[in-house]
Structures are given as structure tokens and as C-alpha cells.
Write a protein that holds these residues in place. Structure first.
Motif, PDB file in Angstrom:
ATOM      1  N   GLU A 179       1.157  -1.585  -0.407  1.00  0.00           N
ATOM      2  CA  GLU A 179      -0.256  -0.076  -0.051  1.00  0.00           C
ATOM      3  C   GLU A 179       0.914   1.283  -0.051  1.00  0.00           C
ATOM      4  N   ARG A 180       0.695   2.487  -0.883  1.00  0.00           N
ATOM      5  CA  ARG A 180       0.879   3.382  -0.917  1.00  0.00           C
ATOM      6  C   ARG A 180       0.264   4.531  -0.481  1.00  0.00           C
ATOM      7  N   THR A 181       0.694   5.498  -0.187  1.00  0.00           N
ATOM      8  CA  THR A 181      -0.151   7.322  -0.044  1.00  0.00           C
ATOM      9  C   THR A 181       0.145   7.474  -1.283  1.00  0.00           C
ATOM     10  N   VAL A 182      -0.813   8.440  -2.571  1.00  0.00           N
ATOM     11  CA  VAL A 182      -0.263   8.633  -3.283  1.00  0.00           C
ATOM     12  C   VAL A 182      -1.863  10.115  -3.617  1.00  0.00           C
ATOM     13  N   VAL A 185      -4.612   9.981  -0.873  1.00  0.00           N
ATOM     14  CA  VAL A 185      -5.042   8.438  -0.922  1.00  0.00           C
ATOM     15  C   VAL A 185      -4.118   7.187  -1.198  1.00  0.00           C
ATOM     16  N   ARG A 186      -5.029   6.247   0.320  1.00  0.00           N
ATOM     17  CA  ARG A 186      -4.145   5.560   0.334  1.00  0.00           C
ATOM     18  C   ARG A 186      -4.184   4.201  -1.126  1.00  0.00           C
TER      19      ARG A 186
END
Length: 249
Positions: A179-182, A185-186
Motif C-alpha cells: 500500500e502506498r499513499t498517492v 489517497v491510500r
């Protein structure tokens, strides 16, 4: 008609790296006979029986299965039993194994012996130790495992079948995720990779050498208990594995 000692001595010369032509000149044995023994084994074939075939894609696939989950044991009167364990988790694997054995051992019987969690796919022949010279006493990871020159030639002609046999025995295709926050937004990202695990350094090397010949990138990591994982994770390499190997069924 040549006796078994003569046949064995001739194949040892070829296994040492000599060409068929040079061995033929030294021994007086025809090149046709030498190629037949190298491909089908040195045991004389009784009338009506068919020799084992190692000249097609089924053999390197079966070789991969044997190196991973197979064994050969003496039966009686010079007959040997090939056994390959196929987990119930992948029912298609037992079918693929049986198909490969039937292509290598045309006309021979293939049996399934039920055990807890798996099926042993078995077949008998006097020639199994000849076409699988890696057979020997003790566990595979405790002794040297190397391909004979004639086996390497066949694997070189059908490398993907060999890789698939090894993956189908001691490998898998999995999907990892992160999971990454872009932009606040996760997001969840998934990416597939292949693993091959075997405690024999020689068998892992056969696997990675074949991957190298195919241009497939890999890495190796140690696991608890002494086994090692060979991982294929780069997108282009995974795509090639998907094209030629795919997940077990």
C-alpha cells in the motif's frame, strides 16, 4: 549386438565431452547406435517393447519434476520404479506428470498411488537410471547433482520445459501486495512473482543457469531451516515466465 559393458563404456566416453563421431571412430560402433543409446538408454529392448524417449519436450519437463519431487528405487529383476509426488492442491499437476511419463515411456503403464495430501505417479522400467543418471543413494541435497552433456543439450533445446518442471515441483507463482499513499489517497498495488525453493545448491544452480540462458532476472535469499528461495520479480521477467510457465493448476 553389443553387450551392456560395451554400451556403458561408450556412453561414458560421450559423457566425458567426446563427440559421437570421435567415439564412433575409436570404438567402431556406428554413430546411429551411439545416438540411440544416448537418447533411449543402453538396455536392450525386448520384442514389442518401446525404448524410453528423451528427444522431445516431455523429457526436460519430467527431468524438472524428478529433480524436485521424484525418486527412483530398485524393484526386482533389474526393474526400477520412478515415483513423482504431486500435491492434491494442484490436481492438474498429476495429469501433466502422467502425460509426460507416457510420452517418455510410450506404451508403459502409469499408476497413481494415493497418499495423504498427494498422489505418487509411478512407472517401471529398466532404463529409468539411464535416462535419469542423477539417481543415487541418499538425499539429492547431500550429493552432487549435475546434468550429463547429453542432458544439457536437451535442456538447451527445451529450456522452458525444464524451468516449468522445476517450478511445478518446487516452485510457485504468488501475488504480493503493498500500500502506498498517492496524492493523499491510500492505494493498494499488487504484483506477481515466482519462487523456487530447493535445499540442493546444485539443483538451484541448474534452475538459475537456465534462467540466465533465457535472459530471466532472478535473486536468491536464504530461508529459515537452510533452504533457499530463488525469486523472479522483475516485471519483464515475470511476463516471460507467465508466457512460458504460468501458475500451477
Amino acid at each position: 549386438m553389443y553387450d551392456l559393458d560395451t554400451r556403458h563404456a561408450a556412453l561414458l566416453l560421450i559423457a566425458s565431452g567426446r563427440s559421437v563421431n570421435s567415439v564412433s571412430r575409436e570404438t567402431g560402433i556406428s554413430r546411429w547406435a551411439l545416438r540411440q543409446w544416448r537418447t533411449h538408454g543402453i538396455e536392450p529392448v525386448s520384442a514389442g517393447a518401446q525404448p524410453l524417449r528423451t528427444d522431445g519436450p516431455a523429457y526436460p519437463y519430467l527431468l524438472g519434476l524428478y529433480l524436485g519431487d521424484g525418486c527412483i528405487s530398485a524393484h526386482r529383476r533389474g526393474v526400477y520404479v520412478l515415483r513423482i509426488a504431486c500435491a492434491d492442491s494442484w490436481p492438474g499437476l498429476a495429469d501433466a506428470c502422467e502425460k509426460a511419463i507416457r510420452e517418455v515411456r510410450p506404451g508403459g503403464a502409469v499408476c497413481r498411488v494415493r497418499q495423504q495430501g498427494c498422489a505418487q505417479i509411478t512407472s517401471t522400467s529398466k532404463q529409468w537410471p539411464v535416462v535419469f543418471p542423477q539417481h543415487g543413494p541418499g538425499k539429492k541435497h547431500e550429493r552432487t547433482i549435475a546434468l550429463e552433456p547429453w542432458q544439457q543439450e536437451i535442456v538447451g533445446a527445451h529450456p522452458w520445459e525444464f524451468v516449468k518442471g522445476l517450478i511445478d515441483s518446487d516452485g510457485c507463482r504468488i501475488t504480493n501486495w503493498t500500500e502506498r499513499t498517492v496524492a493523499g489517497v491510500r492505494k493498494r498495488y499488487e504484483y506477481p512473482r515466482y519462487f523456487f525453493t530447493n535445499t540442493s545448491a546444485d539443483i538451484r544452480r541448474l534452475f538459475t543457469d537456465t534462467l540466465d540462458s533465457l535472459g530471466v532476472a532472478w535473486t536468491e535469499t536464504r530461508r529459515r531451516g537452510g533452504a533457499y528461495n530463488v525469486s523472479v520479480a522483475r516485471r519483464a521477467s515475470v511476463a516471460e515466465m507467465d508466457r512460458h510457465v504460468g501458475p500451477k493448476s
